[in-house]
Design a protein around this motif. Structure first.
Motif, short mmCIF file in Angstrom:
data_model
loop_
_atom_site.label_atom_id
_atom_site.label_comp_id
_atom_site.label_asym_id
_atom_site.label_seq_id
_atom_site.Cartn_x
_atom_site.Cartn_y
_atom_site.Cartn_z
N UNK A 175 20.30 -36.09 25.69
CA UNK A 175 19.68 -35.04 24.88
C UNK A 175 20.60 -33.84 24.71
N UNK A 176 21.49 -33.59 25.68
CA UNK A 176 22.37 -32.41 25.57
C UNK A 176 23.36 -32.52 24.41
N UNK A 177 23.54 -33.73 23.85
CA UNK A 177 24.46 -33.90 22.72
C UNK A 177 23.73 -33.90 21.38
N UNK A 178 22.41 -33.67 21.41
CA UNK A 178 21.60 -33.65 20.19
C UNK A 178 21.76 -32.30 19.51
N UNK A 179 22.21 -32.30 18.27
CA UNK A 179 22.49 -31.05 17.56
C UNK A 179 21.20 -30.44 17.00
N UNK A 180 21.02 -29.15 17.28
CA UNK A 180 19.82 -28.44 16.81
C UNK A 180 20.19 -27.02 16.41
N UNK A 187 12.00 -25.59 20.74
CA UNK A 187 10.94 -26.60 20.81
C UNK A 187 11.30 -27.66 21.85
N UNK A 188 12.53 -28.15 21.78
CA UNK A 188 12.96 -29.23 22.68
C UNK A 188 12.99 -28.78 24.13
N UNK A 189 13.26 -27.49 24.35
CA UNK A 189 13.31 -26.97 25.73
C UNK A 189 11.96 -27.06 26.43
N UNK A 190 10.88 -27.21 25.66
CA UNK A 190 9.55 -27.30 26.26
C UNK A 190 9.23 -28.71 26.74
N UNK A 191 10.12 -29.68 26.48
CA UNK A 191 9.84 -31.07 26.85
C UNK A 191 10.39 -31.41 28.23
N UNK A 193 13.55 -32.35 29.49
CA UNK A 193 14.29 -33.61 29.52
C UNK A 193 15.44 -33.56 30.52
N UNK A 194 15.58 -34.63 31.30
CA UNK A 194 16.63 -34.69 32.32
C UNK A 194 18.02 -34.72 31.71
N UNK A 195 18.17 -35.49 30.62
CA UNK A 195 19.50 -35.65 30.02
C UNK A 195 19.90 -34.43 29.20
N UNK A 196 19.02 -33.42 29.15
CA UNK A 196 19.36 -32.18 28.46
C UNK A 196 19.99 -31.17 29.41
N UNK A 197 19.95 -31.47 30.71
CA UNK A 197 20.50 -30.53 31.70
C UNK A 197 22.00 -30.32 31.46
N UNK A 198 22.48 -29.09 31.51
CA UNK A 198 23.93 -28.86 31.44
C UNK A 198 24.61 -29.61 32.57
N UNK A 199 25.83 -30.11 32.33
CA UNK A 199 26.46 -30.99 33.32
C UNK A 199 27.94 -30.68 33.53
N UNK A 200 28.36 -30.83 34.78
CA UNK A 200 29.78 -30.80 35.14
C UNK A 200 30.09 -32.14 35.78
#
Length: 365
Positions: A175-180, A187-191, A193-200
């Motif tokens: 989800x973090x690579x989904x362009x918005x 809106x998406x931040x209210x869902x 999602x694990x794969x939206x977490x910022x990552x190192x």
């Protein structure tokens, strides 16, 4: 700030956690050694705070802190409850960002759950489990929103957005690579999602490979390719080396780092990368009672920064008396001299805080 350390079993998560936190989490050569997450709180190194503390000799010095969470290793099928999947996924939900440790070293004495070292495959395994978990959550949200849209046509755009995101996830992309745009992102931040977490991505390599340079490690190149594709951060690190560094006193640590030809420890580099990833900065308060560093988001205005200290400060905000750390040094490390030179500014409610600001908030409640 809470960072979750994740990855497959036996990639060096607990070893890295021990080195970062000196918390002594068990690190053993078998899967699921970590069951309940280990938690360690680490002070954020800040030379500015150290210097202020030296000058003021306060009763207390309080650095900003980061909380590291060592989360159980994940395996295929985690999204369906395999291994410790449900615990793993629940623990990730609670962190602000993820440090994904990826094994980039060969060692016949350390088993790999899939038999061979393959960073790209390992990253895909973890990401896929997060995506599968996200799809379940997203589908429930779509169904709920679609039903609500029958009575409220304004929700149709939200349904369409979530459907687009679902297609994105189904193609194997996090989800973090989904362009918005900004509104869609809200809106998406209210869902949640694990794969939206910022990552190192922490590329864990041997001490030899780390000191010779990550570019010479072919496994590192695989991780770098994934990180570039995702627009994620990557950090070359040697968990075993960091463990050695952590066991030394401060003076010996500096000597050891110098011998390795490294300017900063992995902890310092990871903290800097985390701050940058999450868009964080620090401001400072100083005095005889306490010198302290406070963490805020970039773009935070003065009243909201004051509110981080106490809600009364924000509610009764009058002004902020501010001097940049750079100007403070230029004034001979004296607040009196800084005032005489006109370097201490009086800022109002619209002032956007800057990294390293030394602040005195004026308020009245």
């Amino acid at each position: 700030m809470k960072l979750g350390i994740i990855g497959l079993p036996n990639v060096g998560k607990s070893t890295l956690f021990n080195a970062l936190t000196k918390a002594g989490a068990e690190a053993a050569n078998y899967p699921f050694c970590t069951i309940d997450p280990n938690v360690g709180v680490v002070p954020v190194p800040d030379e500015r705070l150290t210097e202020l503390s030296r000058l003021y000799r306060p009763a207390k010095t309080t650095p900003a802190v980061i909380e590291f969470v060592d989360i159980a290793g994940l395996v295929r099928g985690a999204s369906k409850g395999e291994g410790l999947g449900n615990k793993f996924l629940a623990n990730i939900r609670e962190v602000d960002a993820v440090v994904h440790v990826v094994r980039c070293f060969e060692d016949e004495n350390v088993i790999h759950v899939d038999g061979t070292v393959d960073p790209a495959r390992d990253i895909e395994t973890v990401n896929l489990e997060l995506i599968l978990s996200d799809l379940e959550i997203l589908e429930r949200r779509i169904d709920k929103t679609r039903k609500a849209a029958k009575g409220d046509k304004s929700l149709e755009a939200e349904v369409a957005l979530l459907e687009r995101l679902k297609t994105h996830l189904e193609s194997g992309l996090p989800a973090r690579t989904f362009e918005t745009d900004e509104k869609e992102a809200a809106v998406i931040s209210t869902v949640a999602l694990l794969s939206a977490k910022p990552i190192i991505y922490a590329a864990n390599m041997s001490e030899k490979d780390f000191t010779e340079g990550a570019a010479k490690n072919p496994f590192y190149a695989e991780v770098a390719a994934v990180a570039e594709k995702e627009g994620a951060k990557i950090l070359p690190i040697s968990a075993k080396t960091e463990e050695e560094i952590a066991s030394l006193d401060e003076e010996d640590q500096l000597m050891f780092l110098e011998e390795l030809g490294v300017e900063e420890s992995g902890l310092d580099r990871l903290i800097k990368a985390s701050y940058e990833l999450l868009g964080l900065i620090s401001f400072l308060t100083s005095g005889k009672d306490e010198c302290r560093a406070w963490t805020i988001k970039k773009g935070t205005r003065a009243p909201q920064a004051a509110g981080v200290i106490h809600s009364d400060f924000e509610r009764g905000f009058i002004r902020a008396e501010v001097v940049s750390y750079k100007d403070f040094l230029a004034s001979g490390e004296s607040m009196v001299t800084a005032r005489e030179k006109g370097l201490v500014r009086s800022e109002g409610k619209e002032y956007v805080m800057q990294d390293g600001d030394i602040v005195l908030f004026r308020f009245n409640v």
